[in-house]
Design a protein around this motif. Sequence first.
Motif, short mmCIF file in Angstrom:
data_model
loop_
_atom_site.label_atom_id
_atom_site.label_comp_id
_atom_site.label_asym_id
_atom_site.label_seq_id
_atom_site.Cartn_x
_atom_site.Cartn_y
_atom_site.Cartn_z
N VAL A 133 0.83 -1.20 0.00
CA VAL A 133 0.00 0.00 0.00
C VAL A 133 0.87 1.25 0.00
O VAL A 133 1.97 1.27 0.59
CB VAL A 133 -0.95 -0.01 1.23
N VAL A 134 0.39 2.29 -0.67
CA VAL A 134 1.08 3.59 -0.71
C VAL A 134 0.05 4.67 -0.39
O VAL A 134 -1.15 4.43 -0.38
CB VAL A 134 1.72 3.86 -2.10
N ALA A 135 0.54 5.87 -0.13
CA ALA A 135 -0.36 7.01 0.09
C ALA A 135 -1.10 7.33 -1.20
O ALA A 135 -0.58 7.10 -2.31
CB ALA A 135 0.43 8.22 0.57
N SER A 138 0.77 9.38 -3.75
CA SER A 138 2.13 8.93 -4.06
C SER A 138 2.38 8.90 -5.56
O SER A 138 1.50 8.61 -6.36
CB SER A 138 2.36 7.54 -3.48
N ASP A 139 3.64 9.19 -5.94
CA ASP A 139 4.05 9.08 -7.34
C ASP A 139 4.21 7.62 -7.76
O ASP A 139 4.37 7.33 -8.95
CB ASP A 139 5.38 9.82 -7.57
N ILE A 140 4.21 6.73 -6.79
CA ILE A 140 4.35 5.30 -7.09
C ILE A 140 2.98 4.76 -7.48
O ILE A 140 2.06 4.69 -6.66
CB ILE A 140 4.90 4.54 -5.86
N LYS A 141 2.85 4.37 -8.74
CA LYS A 141 1.56 3.91 -9.26
C LYS A 141 1.52 2.39 -9.47
O LYS A 141 0.46 1.78 -9.42
CB LYS A 141 1.25 4.59 -10.60
N ILE A 227 -5.41 6.21 0.47
CA ILE A 227 -4.36 5.23 0.16
C ILE A 227 -4.66 4.56 -1.18
O ILE A 227 -5.79 4.62 -1.68
CB ILE A 227 -4.25 4.15 1.26
N ARG A 228 -3.65 3.90 -1.74
CA ARG A 228 -3.79 3.09 -2.95
C ARG A 228 -3.01 1.81 -2.77
O ARG A 228 -2.04 1.76 -2.02
CB ARG A 228 -3.26 3.84 -4.19
N TRP A 229 -3.45 0.78 -3.48
CA TRP A 229 -2.75 -0.52 -3.42
C TRP A 229 -2.08 -0.78 -4.76
O TRP A 229 -2.65 -0.50 -5.82
CB TRP A 229 -3.75 -1.63 -3.10
N GLY A 264 -10.49 -5.97 -5.65
CA GLY A 264 -10.26 -6.03 -7.08
C GLY A 264 -8.80 -5.91 -7.48
O GLY A 264 -8.46 -6.06 -8.64
N VAL A 265 -7.93 -5.64 -6.49
CA VAL A 265 -6.49 -5.51 -6.75
C VAL A 265 -5.84 -6.89 -6.59
O VAL A 265 -6.18 -7.65 -5.70
CB VAL A 265 -5.85 -4.50 -5.78
#
Length: 400
Positions: A133-135, A138-141, A227-229, A264-265
């Motif tokens: 998980v990232v914020a 975040s630039d990390i996609k 957040i994003r996964w 779904g991830v």
Amino acid sequence: MRSFSTPRFPRSMLSMATALAIGFTASAVQAEDYDLPRLLVIGTPGTSSGSFASTNGWAPVLQNETGTVARIVPEDSETQRYRRLTDRRDITMSSVSAAEMRFQVEGIGAYAGAKPVAQRVVWHHNDTPWGFVVAGDSDIKTMEDLKKGGVRVAQGAFSPPMTTAVQEALPAYLGLSDQQTDELLEFVPASSYVENCRSVVEGKADVAYCAPISSVLSEMEGAPGGIRWLNMDLDNKEAWDGFLEYRPMVVPTEISMGVSTAKGVDGLASNFLYAAPADADEDFAYNMAKWFHKSFDDYKDTHGLATRMDVEIFRDYLDRSPLPVHAGTVRYLKEIDVWTEQDEAWNQEAIAKMDRWIEARQAALKEARDKRVEASHNNEEFMAIFNKHTEGLESFRSRL
């Protein structure tokens, strides 16, 4: 999810509950006359675990429908629970993680000197999804973006499996050498699971390894920016081969439970199973499997994790699991048409593999006894004997 027809317990047959309560005598629900034990003792992890809570959820339903009293024994010590199941035999069935069963069979760590006993899966218990998980801002996609360099990875110093997941399995998934890992990734120690996960929304780390069912993830999802996964593509076999080299019993899967951002991830799951010794009565395993399946609608709402005992989820797990299934369970799954020829081939391979480990470890213990060497993982002389007998044996790992 794999498509097949799943027979359900017809409502018109509810009157059979009376026959079940009397002990299955001449019951049409049973393929043959069989009485479940009057007392079924089930070992689980400690009282704070989901395994303990969910087993306590379905146990009263079992008693109401069959007359069998299920006694749930919480045992925090994995090695003690294993001994009670396989050696002392004062518990009938155990809720155990697939990863722990591998340790038990292969004699890893404290299990090296324990009595080796073959086990079989009776039913799927639950699974905990995990992912990176990232914020939200975040630039990390993507997972590939972790290779750009200067990425801070939270490292749960409190947990060896979590440390292995981020320091070894993650770089292997990304295809990084040791030198590249040192150059591109910076590991940031966290003293607790909550600190580990929160680090990405607090700006202390860029990515963390977390379980989306954790309450702390709900808090993080509601934080400013959210957040994003990162999607771990299930079709990327090369990447998953690398990850499983260090976390061999996790199962690549699409996340279907937990916080909404994770659903779904593609991620992974850590599975818990109900297991019994291989020599457990076949009719017992058959009738437990039948009850778990046909009474699912009756107990699925007793605990959130009980929903993971659906036969469809068990069916999906069978496509990945390297562990052998009990003959009684196989017999029932064949009856309901969810056991294939390929399953049978894989199961026979798994049985043969487990037998090789058990035989090798028995030979090691015999040599140690003959030489009066203490059978302990802390004894170098014994471990030399152990390694000699088990050298070259193939380890268990999830199938891709």
